[in-house]
Design a protein around this motif. Structure first.
Motif, PDB file in Angstrom:
ATOM      1  N   UNK A  50      19.631 -28.254  -2.228  1.00 49.40           N
ATOM      2  CA  UNK A  50      19.483 -27.760  -0.859  1.00 49.40           C
ATOM      3  C   UNK A  50      20.681 -26.869  -0.530  1.00 49.40           C
ATOM      4  N   UNK A  51      20.381 -25.730   0.071  1.00 46.62           N
ATOM      5  CA  UNK A  51      21.414 -24.761   0.435  1.00 46.62           C
ATOM      6  C   UNK A  51      21.425 -24.594   1.957  1.00 46.62           C
ATOM      7  N   UNK A  52      22.539 -24.171   2.491  1.00 47.94           N
ATOM      8  CA  UNK A  52      22.640 -23.879   3.908  1.00 47.94           C
ATOM      9  C   UNK A  52      23.504 -22.654   4.135  1.00 47.94           C
ATOM     10  N   UNK A  53      23.045 -21.785   5.004  1.00 46.49           N
ATOM     11  CA  UNK A  53      23.787 -20.573   5.374  1.00 46.49           C
ATOM     12  C   UNK A  53      23.901 -20.564   6.893  1.00 46.49           C
ATOM     13  N   UNK A  54      25.112 -20.437   7.406  1.00 44.79           N
ATOM     14  CA  UNK A  54      25.317 -20.450   8.856  1.00 44.79           C
ATOM     15  C   UNK A  54      24.807 -19.161   9.489  1.00 44.79           C
ATOM     16  N   UNK A  55      24.019 -19.326  10.555  1.00 49.13           N
ATOM     17  CA  UNK A  55      23.498 -18.185  11.314  1.00 49.13           C
ATOM     18  C   UNK A  55      23.669 -18.485  12.800  1.00 49.13           C
ATOM     19  N   UNK A  56      23.299 -17.539  13.646  1.00 50.58           N
ATOM     20  CA  UNK A  56      23.397 -17.760  15.087  1.00 50.58           C
ATOM     21  C   UNK A  56      22.394 -18.810  15.570  1.00 50.58           C
ATOM     22  N   UNK A  57      21.395 -19.159  14.731  1.00 53.84           N
ATOM     23  CA  UNK A  57      20.392 -20.168  15.088  1.00 53.84           C
ATOM     24  C   UNK A  57      20.702 -21.534  14.479  1.00 53.84           C
ATOM     25  N   UNK A  58      21.822 -21.662  13.820  1.00 54.84           N
ATOM     26  CA  UNK A  58      22.179 -22.903  13.126  1.00 54.84           C
ATOM     27  C   UNK A  58      22.218 -22.664  11.628  1.00 54.84           C
ATOM     28  N   UNK A  59      22.185 -23.743  10.881  1.00 56.64           N
ATOM     29  CA  UNK A  59      22.236 -23.627   9.423  1.00 56.64           C
ATOM     30  C   UNK A  59      20.842 -23.278   8.900  1.00 56.64           C
ATOM     31  N   UNK A  60      20.730 -22.119   8.249  1.00 54.57           N
ATOM     32  CA  UNK A  60      19.456 -21.684   7.684  1.00 54.57           C
ATOM     33  C   UNK A  60      19.266 -22.418   6.371  1.00 54.57           C
ATOM     34  N   UNK A  61      18.276 -23.301   6.322  1.00 52.14           N
ATOM     35  CA  UNK A  61      18.040 -24.168   5.170  1.00 52.14           C
ATOM     36  C   UNK A  61      17.138 -23.505   4.131  1.00 52.14           C
ATOM     37  N   UNK A  62      17.489 -23.723   2.876  1.00 54.14           N
ATOM     38  CA  UNK A  62      16.644 -23.312   1.767  1.00 54.14           C
ATOM     39  C   UNK A  62      16.822 -24.330   0.649  1.00 54.14           C
ATOM     40  N   UNK A  63      15.921 -24.312  -0.296  1.00 54.04           N
ATOM     41  CA  UNK A  63      16.002 -25.246  -1.409  1.00 54.04           C
ATOM     42  C   UNK A  63      15.482 -24.614  -2.686  1.00 54.04           C
ATOM     43  N   UNK A  64      16.024 -25.061  -3.803  1.00 55.04           N
ATOM     44  CA  UNK A  64      15.572 -24.630  -5.119  1.00 55.04           C
ATOM     45  C   UNK A  64      15.131 -25.863  -5.885  1.00 55.04           C
ATOM     46  N   UNK A  65      13.938 -25.794  -6.471  1.00 54.31           N
ATOM     47  CA  UNK A  65      13.371 -26.887  -7.254  1.00 54.31           C
ATOM     48  C   UNK A  65      13.377 -26.446  -8.723  1.00 54.31           C
ATOM     49  N   UNK A  66      13.956 -27.282  -9.583  1.00 54.75           N
ATOM     50  CA  UNK A  66      13.977 -27.045 -11.017  1.00 54.75           C
ATOM     51  C   UNK A  66      13.007 -28.030 -11.657  1.00 54.75           C
TER      52      UNK A  66
END
Length: 73
Positions: A50-66
């Motif tokens: 799970x990844x998170x990138x800070x934006x003006x809307x909060x932490x933008x969540x993404x995920x990578x499945x292997x």
């Protein structure tokens, strides 16, 4: 006796919540990832990151499945 393969294939895909309001929803991201994993069929999931990138809307969540498929062995 089975032999250990000299190499193996690990596939992956990444998904993110839509940008903007709600981009920080962990439940939404996990549902999105789970739905995609189900469509793979008999895949063996090796890892989920799970990844998170800070934006003006909060932490933008993404995920990578292997994962790998039975045909990969």
């Amino acid at each position: 006796m089975t032999s250990t393969p000299e190499f193996w294939t690990v596939r992956h895909f990444s998904q993110a919540n839509p940008a903007g309001a709600g981009c920080d929803s962990m439940p939404a991201l996990l549902r999105r990832l789970a739905d995609s994993i189900e469509t793979l069929g008999p895949a063996e999931v090796q890892d989920v990151v799970i990844h998170g990138e800070l934006t003006e809307h909060g932490t933008w969540r993404s995920g990578t499945v292997y994962y790998h498929l039975p045909a990969d062995s």
